[in-house]
Design a protein around this motif. Structure first.
Motif, short mmCIF file in Angstrom:
data_model
loop_
_atom_site.label_atom_id
_atom_site.label_comp_id
_atom_site.label_asym_id
_atom_site.label_seq_id
_atom_site.Cartn_x
_atom_site.Cartn_y
_atom_site.Cartn_z
N ALA A 124 1.07 -1.42 0.18
CA ALA A 124 -0.27 -0.53 0.04
C ALA A 124 1.07 1.28 0.17
N TRP A 125 0.47 2.46 -0.41
CA TRP A 125 1.18 3.26 -1.20
C TRP A 125 0.07 4.32 -0.18
N LEU A 126 0.85 6.03 -0.36
CA LEU A 126 0.05 6.79 -0.31
C LEU A 126 0.18 7.83 -0.97
N VAL A 127 -0.36 9.05 -1.54
CA VAL A 127 -0.06 9.87 -2.60
C VAL A 127 -1.34 10.65 -1.57
N THR A 128 -0.53 11.78 -1.45
CA THR A 128 -0.74 12.70 -0.24
C THR A 128 -1.82 14.32 -1.19
N GLN A 129 -2.20 14.61 -1.26
CA GLN A 129 -2.93 15.37 -1.27
C GLN A 129 -3.48 16.98 -0.60
N PHE A 130 -2.22 17.08 0.21
CA PHE A 130 -2.62 18.38 1.28
C PHE A 130 -3.11 19.46 0.73
N ALA A 131 -2.61 19.80 -0.51
CA ALA A 131 -2.41 21.01 -1.51
C ALA A 131 -3.83 21.71 -1.96
N ALA A 132 -4.89 20.40 -1.83
CA ALA A 132 -6.47 20.47 -2.83
C ALA A 132 -6.91 21.58 -1.44
N ASN A 133 -7.86 22.31 -1.90
CA ASN A 133 -8.47 23.00 -1.41
C ASN A 133 -9.58 22.43 -0.81
N PRO A 134 -9.60 23.05 0.20
CA PRO A 134 -10.80 21.93 1.41
C PRO A 134 -12.36 22.16 0.33
N LEU A 135 -12.49 23.09 -0.29
CA LEU A 135 -13.67 23.17 -1.03
C LEU A 135 -13.76 22.20 -2.47
N ASP A 136 -12.83 21.92 -2.49
CA ASP A 136 -12.54 20.49 -3.93
C ASP A 136 -12.96 18.95 -3.36
N VAL A 137 -13.23 19.04 -2.23
CA VAL A 137 -12.33 18.21 -1.34
C VAL A 137 -13.72 17.55 -0.25
N LEU A 138 -14.41 18.26 0.41
CA LEU A 138 -15.28 18.34 1.33
C LEU A 138 -16.84 18.29 0.59
N PRO A 139 -18.00 16.97 1.51
CA PRO A 139 -19.18 17.48 1.38
C PRO A 139 -19.98 18.14 1.40
N LEU A 140 -19.70 19.62 0.76
CA LEU A 140 -20.08 20.35 1.82
C LEU A 140 -21.50 21.35 0.99
N THR A 141 -22.28 21.36 1.88
CA THR A 141 -23.62 22.43 1.29
C THR A 141 -23.29 22.94 -0.30
N PRO A 142 -24.35 24.17 -0.60
CA PRO A 142 -23.29 25.39 -1.56
C PRO A 142 -23.62 26.92 -0.64
N GLN A 143 -24.61 26.75 0.48
CA GLN A 143 -23.91 27.41 1.68
C GLN A 143 -22.73 27.82 2.54
N GLU A 144 -22.15 26.52 3.34
CA GLU A 144 -21.41 25.53 3.26
C GLU A 144 -20.27 26.05 2.38
N ALA A 145 -20.05 25.95 0.87
CA ALA A 145 -19.51 26.59 -0.28
C ALA A 145 -18.76 27.72 0.08
N ALA A 146 -19.77 28.68 -0.02
CA ALA A 146 -19.85 30.44 0.08
C ALA A 146 -19.15 30.73 1.42
N GLU A 147 -19.50 30.34 2.11
CA GLU A 147 -18.57 30.98 3.96
C GLU A 147 -17.26 30.42 3.45
N GLU A 148 -17.38 28.91 3.17
CA GLU A 148 -15.46 28.68 3.26
C GLU A 148 -14.97 29.49 2.18
N ALA A 149 -15.52 29.14 1.11
CA ALA A 149 -14.99 31.08 0.21
C ALA A 149 -15.02 32.13 0.88
N ALA A 150 -15.65 32.61 1.88
CA ALA A 150 -15.03 33.89 2.51
C ALA A 150 -14.29 33.78 3.43
N ALA A 151 -14.44 32.82 4.43
CA ALA A 151 -12.76 32.36 5.12
C ALA A 151 -11.52 32.38 4.53
N GLN A 152 -11.96 31.66 2.83
CA GLN A 152 -10.42 32.27 2.64
C GLN A 152 -10.21 32.87 2.71
#
Length: 254
Positions: A124-152
Motif C-alpha cells: 500500500a502506497w499513499l499520495v498526499t493531497q494536502f495541497a487540495a482546496n477543502p472546497l474541492d474535497v469536502l461534502p459541503l452544501t452550497p451555503q457552506e461552500a460560500a462561507e468557506e470561500a469567504a473564510a479563505q
C-alpha cells in the motif's frame, strides 16, 4: 498544505505532514509512517486537549480568575465547534470519526485528502493531497461552500500579514521600522500565493487593519507585479500580531 485545512482537520494531522518533499504529489509506502525514528503518536487523541481550567489559572499569574476562565471558555468553544464540524463531514461521507492518529490516516484516505494505491509488490502506497482546496474535497452544501470561500479570503489577509512581518524582519533585523518595501511577486513568493491573489490579500488586510496602509499614490488594482512600493506598518506590531509562520487552528489563535 492548503492553509485552510487547519480549520477543518484535527491538530494531529501535523504529524502526517512529515512526508518526502518531492516535485509533485509525494508518493511513498504507507509503511513509511511506521519508521521508529518518526515517533508518531499513533494511539494519541487527534484533537488537542486544553486541559483543566485549574492549570490555566496556575499558568496565568497576574490575570484575574474571570479573565482566565473567559479565555479558557472561548478556546473550548472554538475547539468544540471544530470537532462538531469535522464530525458532520465524516457523517456525510459515511466514514467513522477518527479518535486516534492511526484512525485519522484511514479517515483522510476515505475523504480523499490521502490517496491510497497499490505499489510495487502489492504494498500500500499513499499520495498526499494536502495541497487540495477543502472546497474541492469536502461534502459541503452550497451555503457552506460560500462561507468557506469567504473564510479563505480572510485567511489570505492573515497570510499577507505574516508575509509583511517576514519582510519587515529582513529589512530591519533590529526592529523599530515603520515601513516595508515589497513587490506583489516578492510578497506572494513569501506566503505561497500568486501575485494576483496577493494583490487581493494585501488589499483586504489594508482595509481591515487601520494601522496597515499602502503608501499614498499607489493603487493596488493597477500596480505592476514587479513594481516596488511601500506598506506603512509598525514592525513591532507586525511581530506581535503575526508572530506565526503559517495559519494555525482557530482555538490556538484566541
Amino acid at each position: 498544505m492548503h492553509p485552510s485545512w487547519v480549520r477543518w482537520l484535527p491538530c494531529a494531522v501535523a504529524s502526517l505532514r512529515v512526508v518526502p518533499d518531492d516535485d509533485g504529489p509525494p508518493r511513498f509506502p504507507r509503511s513509511w509512517y511506521d519508521r521508529a525514528e518518526l515517533g508518531l503518536p499513533w494511539d494519541e487523541p487527534v484533537w488537542c486537549d486544553p486541559g483543566p481550567v485549574e492549570e490555566w489559572f496556575e499558568q496565568s499569574p497576574g490575570h484575574s480568575e474571570d479573565e482566565v476562565r473567559s479565555h479558557y471558555d472561548q478556546v473550548v468553544e472554538a475547539r468544540t465547534r471544530r470537532i462538531e464540524t469535522f464530525t458532520e463531514c465524516c457523517s456525510r461521507a459515511g466514514i467513522p470519526v477518527p479518535l486516534t492518529l492511526r484512525q485519522l490516516v484511514d479517515c483522510l484516505v476515505a475523504l480523499g485528502v490521502l490517496d491510497e494505491l497499490t505499489g510495487p509488490g502489492g504494498e500500500a502506497w499513499l499520495v498526499t493531497q494536502f495541497a487540495a482546496n477543502p472546497l474541492d474535497v469536502l461534502p459541503l452544501t452550497p451555503q457552506e461552500a460560500a462561507e468557506e470561500a469567504a473564510a479563505q479570503m480572510l485567511e489570505r489577509g492573515v497570510l499577507a500579514g505574516i508575509g509583511l512581518r517576514r519582510l519587515a524582519e529582513e529589512q530591519a533585523p533590529d526592529g523599530g521600522g515603520k515601513t516595508v518595501w515589497l513587490t506583489l511577486r516578492r510578497l506572494g513568493d513569501e506566503i505561497g500565493l500568486t501575485p494576483a491573489a496577493t494583490r487581493l490579500a494585501l488589499d483586504l488586510i489594508a482595509a481591515e487593519e487601520s494601522w496597515i496602509a499602502v503608501e499614498s499614490g499607489v493603487d493596488l488594482l493597477t500596480v505592476g507585479l514587479d513594481e516596488a512600493f511601500v506598506i506603512r506598518a509598525d514592525h513591532s506590531r507586525l511581530a506581535q500580531v503575526y508572530d506565526m509562520d503559517e495559519l494555525i487552528a482557530p482555538e490556538h489563535m484566541i
